[in-house]
Scaffold this active site. Structure first.
Site, PDB file in Angstrom:
ATOM      1  N   SER A 127      57.303  19.641  65.661  1.00 20.30           N
ATOM      2  CA  SER A 127      57.702  18.257  65.393  1.00 20.30           C
ATOM      3  C   SER A 127      57.552  17.418  66.652  1.00 20.30           C
ATOM      4  O   SER A 127      57.704  17.932  67.773  1.00 20.30           O
ATOM      5  CB  SER A 127      59.167  18.258  64.953  1.00 20.30           C
ATOM      6  OG  SER A 127      59.705  16.956  65.005  1.00 20.30           O
ATOM      7  N   TYR A 152      68.542  21.151  65.587  1.00 22.59           N
ATOM      8  CA  TYR A 152      67.282  21.230  64.844  1.00 22.59           C
ATOM      9  C   TYR A 152      66.097  21.074  65.799  1.00 22.59           C
ATOM     10  O   TYR A 152      65.166  21.884  65.806  1.00 22.59           O
ATOM     11  CB  TYR A 152      67.223  20.140  63.761  1.00 22.59           C
ATOM     12  CG  TYR A 152      65.816  19.847  63.311  1.00 22.59           C
ATOM     13  CD1 TYR A 152      65.154  20.707  62.444  1.00 22.59           C
ATOM     14  CD2 TYR A 152      65.112  18.738  63.807  1.00 22.59           C
ATOM     15  CE1 TYR A 152      63.839  20.470  62.076  1.00 22.59           C
ATOM     16  CE2 TYR A 152      63.802  18.495  63.440  1.00 22.59           C
ATOM     17  CZ  TYR A 152      63.173  19.366  62.572  1.00 22.59           C
ATOM     18  OH  TYR A 152      61.866  19.138  62.221  1.00 22.59           O
ATOM     19  N   LYS A 156      62.888  23.824  67.328  1.00 24.15           N
ATOM     20  CA  LYS A 156      61.431  23.644  67.416  1.00 24.15           C
ATOM     21  C   LYS A 156      60.941  23.952  68.834  1.00 24.15           C
ATOM     22  O   LYS A 156      59.902  24.586  69.028  1.00 24.15           O
ATOM     23  CB  LYS A 156      61.042  22.218  67.004  1.00 24.15           C
ATOM     24  CG  LYS A 156      61.321  21.908  65.528  1.00 24.15           C
ATOM     25  CD  LYS A 156      60.522  22.802  64.589  1.00 24.15           C
ATOM     26  CE  LYS A 156      60.889  22.643  63.138  1.00 24.15           C
ATOM     27  NZ  LYS A 156      60.291  23.649  62.254  1.00 24.15           N
ATOM     28  N   PHE A 220      68.851   0.986  60.092  1.00 25.32           N
ATOM     29  CA  PHE A 220      69.688   1.371  61.233  1.00 25.32           C
ATOM     30  C   PHE A 220      69.269   0.648  62.506  1.00 25.32           C
ATOM     31  O   PHE A 220      68.491   1.165  63.298  1.00 25.32           O
ATOM     32  CB  PHE A 220      69.632   2.892  61.431  1.00 25.32           C
ATOM     33  CG  PHE A 220      70.197   3.692  60.276  1.00 25.32           C
ATOM     34  CD1 PHE A 220      71.353   3.296  59.616  1.00 25.32           C
ATOM     35  CD2 PHE A 220      69.556   4.862  59.860  1.00 25.32           C
ATOM     36  CE1 PHE A 220      71.876   4.049  58.558  1.00 25.32           C
ATOM     37  CE2 PHE A 220      70.068   5.618  58.813  1.00 25.32           C
ATOM     38  CZ  PHE A 220      71.233   5.212  58.159  1.00 25.32           C
ATOM     39  N   ARG A 233      57.857   4.247  64.066  1.00 22.27           N
ATOM     40  CA  ARG A 233      57.454   5.640  63.879  1.00 22.27           C
ATOM     41  C   ARG A 233      55.996   5.682  63.433  1.00 22.27           C
ATOM     42  O   ARG A 233      55.459   4.704  62.914  1.00 22.27           O
ATOM     43  CB  ARG A 233      58.282   6.311  62.760  1.00 22.27           C
ATOM     44  CG  ARG A 233      59.763   6.443  63.046  1.00 22.27           C
ATOM     45  CD  ARG A 233      60.046   7.510  64.094  1.00 22.27           C
ATOM     46  NE  ARG A 233      61.466   7.657  64.339  1.00 22.27           N
ATOM     47  CZ  ARG A 233      62.172   6.905  65.201  1.00 22.27           C
ATOM     48  NH1 ARG A 233      61.571   5.949  65.900  1.00 22.27           N
ATOM     49  NH2 ARG A 233      63.463   7.116  65.361  1.00 22.27           N
TER      50      ARG A 233
HETATM   51  N1  UFG Z   1      66.113   4.763  58.851  1.00 17.40           N
HETATM   52  C1  UFG Z   1      66.843   3.677  58.368  1.00 17.40           C
HETATM   53  N2  UFG Z   1      67.633   3.879  57.284  1.00 17.40           N
HETATM   54  C2  UFG Z   1      67.718   5.082  56.649  1.00 17.40           C
HETATM   55  C3  UFG Z   1      66.965   6.179  57.143  1.00 17.40           C
HETATM   56  C4  UFG Z   1      66.190   5.970  58.252  1.00 17.40           C
HETATM   57  O1  UFG Z   1      66.793   2.588  58.923  1.00 17.40           O
HETATM   58  O2  UFG Z   1      68.473   5.188  55.676  1.00 17.40           O
HETATM   59  C5  UFG Z   1      65.257   4.555  60.026  1.00 17.40           C
HETATM   60  C6  UFG Z   1      65.641   5.428  61.199  1.00 17.40           C
HETATM   61  O3  UFG Z   1      66.629   4.803  61.978  1.00 17.40           O
HETATM   62  C7  UFG Z   1      64.302   5.570  61.914  1.00 17.40           C
HETATM   63  C8  UFG Z   1      63.271   5.518  60.791  1.00 17.40           C
HETATM   64  O4  UFG Z   1      63.951   4.923  59.682  1.00 17.40           O
HETATM   65  O5  UFG Z   1      64.110   4.483  62.744  1.00 17.40           O
HETATM   66  C9  UFG Z   1      62.768   6.877  60.391  1.00 17.40           C
HETATM   67  O6  UFG Z   1      63.869   7.718  60.137  1.00 17.40           O
HETATM   68  P1  UFG Z   1      63.704   9.128  59.441  1.00 17.40           P
HETATM   69  O7  UFG Z   1      65.062   9.725  59.316  1.00 17.40           O
HETATM   70  O8  UFG Z   1      62.873   9.005  58.221  1.00 17.40           O
HETATM   71  O9  UFG Z   1      62.819   9.924  60.470  1.00 17.40           O
HETATM   72  P2  UFG Z   1      63.124  10.280  61.989  1.00 17.40           P
HETATM   73  O10 UFG Z   1      62.025   9.677  62.779  1.00 17.40           O
HETATM   74  O11 UFG Z   1      64.496  10.023  62.411  1.00 17.40           O
HETATM   75  O12 UFG Z   1      63.045  11.852  61.860  1.00 17.40           O
HETATM   76  C10 UFG Z   1      61.846  12.499  61.974  1.00 17.40           C
HETATM   77  C11 UFG Z   1      61.873  13.834  61.228  1.00 17.40           C
HETATM   78  C12 UFG Z   1      62.783  14.806  61.916  1.00 17.40           C
HETATM   79  C13 UFG Z   1      62.545  14.821  63.394  1.00 17.40           C
HETATM   80  C14 UFG Z   1      62.620  13.447  63.969  1.00 17.40           C
HETATM   81  C15 UFG Z   1      62.323  13.403  65.436  1.00 17.40           C
HETATM   82  O13 UFG Z   1      62.289  13.680  59.890  1.00 17.40           O
HETATM   83  O14 UFG Z   1      62.521  16.081  61.375  1.00 17.40           O
HETATM   84  O15 UFG Z   1      61.643  12.656  63.337  1.00 17.40           O
HETATM   85  O16 UFG Z   1      62.547  12.127  65.940  1.00 17.40           O
HETATM   86  F1  UFG Z   1      63.457  15.585  64.045  1.00 17.40           F
END
Ligand code: UFG
Length: 335
Positions: A127, A152, A156, A220, A233
Site C-alpha cells: 500500500s 494496519y 504492510k 473530512f 488521493r
Molecule cells: N473521506 C471523507 N469521508 C469519508 C471517507 C473518506 O471525506 O466518509 C476522505 C478521507 O478523509 C480521505 C479520502 O476521502 O481524504 C480517501 O479516504 P479513504 O478512506 O477512501 O482512503 P485513504 O486514502 O484514507 O485510505 C487508503 C486505503 C488504506 C490505506 C491508506 C493509506 O484505503 O488501506 O489509503 O493512506 F492505508
C-alpha cells in the site's frame, strides 16, 4: 501448459478482479479464502464473467494444514498472489494483535509452506500507506518508508521487510505492489467491493449515501493546503489494478533483483470534492454531504509516480475517474 497460480483472498475485492484477469489471460487459478470479508457467491459470479469456475478452497492462510493440502493437491502451482489480509485502518488501531497475527503471521505461515512446496514466486499486496505523510508527490518507489500511522500500515511495512529479507536468504522472488486508492467495480457489475457494515472508504460511502443506505457523507476537513481545501488521493480503477498483477507474474524470470516494488496508481491526484462532483455528474444524482472535521491520521495529499510500473512492468492505468465512479455506482445499484 497453463501456469497455475494460488490467489490468497481471491474472493475479496481486489482478489476477485485479479482472478478474472488471470483467467482471461489463460492462467489456471486456485483460490484460498476464509470468507472473512466477502461472500461465497463471488465464485459463481467469477464463473459468470469468465465462463469457468476457478478451483476454490475455503481455508485460512494462518492455517499451515490448509496450505499444505492445497500445495499437495496442486503440485504444479508455480507462484502465489497474496491478498488475504485485514484492511481496516481504524479497526487495526483497536485490535492490533489481530492485525499482526492475521497479516504478518498469515504471510509467515504462507512463506513457510511455499518453501516446503518449492514455490519461489510471490506477488504481495502492499500500500502507499508505507510512504506515510509525504510532501513529495508524485511519490516514487525510492521515497523513504515512514513510521506507520496505524497497525494496519505497519503490517504492510513489516511484510515488505520480511519478504526482502527472505529474498536475500533464499531463492524467493518477490514483486510488491503498492496500491494507491483502488475504487470502482467490474464493468459487468457482477463483482465489486462488499464493505462490511459502515464503509470507512470514500467511494463506498458515497455510493451507499446515493443509494439511501447512509444518510449523509461527511467530507473530512476542508482546511487542508490544497486547491479546494480537501485531501488529495490517487484513485485507481480496480480492473486496472488487477491487470497489473498479471504483468507482475510475467516479471518473474526477468527481474534485476529478487525483491522489486512498484507503485500502482494513475499518477493523478483528485480531491475529495472532485470525487463528489464527478460522482454527481456520472450518476446524475445530488449527493447529501456536509463538511466535517478532519479525520485523525489522514495524509493531506499523495499521488503516485508511475514511471517505474510503466517502464518496467509495461503497465499503465487506463480508466478515467468518471469510469471508475460509473462502475462503482452500477455495482452499488445491484446490491
Ligand atoms: N473521506 C471523507 N469521508 C469519508 C471517507 C473518506 O471525506 O466518509 C476522505 C478521507 O478523509 C480521505 C479520502 O476521502 O481524504 C480517501 O479516504 P479513504 O478512506 O477512501 O482512503 P485513504 O486514502 O484514507 O485510505 C487508503 C486505503 C488504506 C490505506 C491508506 C493509506 O484505503 O488501506 O489509503 O493512506 F492505508
Amino acid at each position: 501448459m497453463a501456469e497455475k497460480v494460488l490467489v490468497t483472498g481471491g474472493l475479496g475485492y481486489i482478489g476477485s478482479h485479479t482472478v478474472v484477469e488471470l483467467m482471461a489471460q489463460g492462467f489456471e487459478v486456485v483460490i484460498i479464502d476464509n470468507l472473512s470479508n466477502t461472500r461465497e457467491d463471488v465464485l459463481d459470479r467469477i464463473a459468470q464473467i469468465t465462463g469457468q469456475k476457478p478451483v476454490y478452497y475455503n481455508g485460512d492462510v494462518c492455517d499451515a494444514n490448509d496450505l499444505e493440502k492445497i500445495f499437495a493437491e496442486h503440485s504444479d502451482i508455480t507462484s502465489v498472489i497474496h491478498f488475504a489480509a485485514y484492511k481496516a485502518v481504524g479497526e487495526s488501531v483497536e485490535k492490533p494483535l489481530e492485525y499482526y497475527r492475521n497479516n504478518v503471521g498469515g504471510m509467515i505461515t504462507l512463506l513457510g509452506q511455499m518453501k516446503k512446496a518449492n514455490i519461489e514466486r510471490i506477488v504481495f499486496s502492499s500500500s502507499c500507506t508505507v510512504y506515510g505523510d509525504t510532501d513529495r508527490s508524485p511519490v516514487d518507489e525510492s521515497s523513504p518508508i515512514a513510521q506507520a500511522a496505524s497497525p494496519y500500515g505497519n503490517t504492510k511495512i513489516i511484510c515488505e521487510d520480511i519478504l526482502r529479507d527472505e529474498s536475500v536468504a533464499s531463492s524467493l522472488s518477490v514483486v510488491s505492489l503498492r496500491y494507491f486508492n483502488p475504487i470502482g467495480a467490474h464493468p459487468s457489475a457482477l463483482i465489486g467491493e462488499l464493505p462490511l457494515g459502515v464503509p470507512n472508504n470514500l467511494v463506498p460511502y458515497i455510493t451507499q449515501t446515493a443509494a439511501g443506505i447512509r444518510e449523509q457523507l461527511t467530507v473530512f476537513g476542508e482546511d487542508y493546503n490544497t486547491a479546494d481545501g480537501t485531501c488529495i488521493r490517487d484513485y485507481i480503477h480496480v480492473v486496472d489494478l488487477a491487470k497489473a498483477h498479471v504483468m507482475a507474474l510475467q516479471r518473474f524470470g526477468k527481474m534485476d533483483n529478487r525483491f522489486e516494488v512498484f507503485n500502482l496508481g494513475t499518477g493523478n491526484g483528485n480531491s475529495v470534492l472532485e470525487v463528489v462532483q464527478t460522482f454527481e455528474n456520472v450518476s446524475d444524482t445530488k449527493l447529501n454531504y456536509r463538511i466535517g472535521p478532519r479525520r485523525a491520521g489522514d495524509v493531506e495529499q499523495i499521488w503516485a509516480s508511475t514511471t517505474k510500473a510503466n517502464d518496467i512492468l509495461g503497465w499503465k492505468a487506463e480508466s478515467s475517474l468518471e469510469e471508475m465512479l460509473r462502475t462503482a455506482w452500477a455495482w452499488q445499484q445491484t446490491l
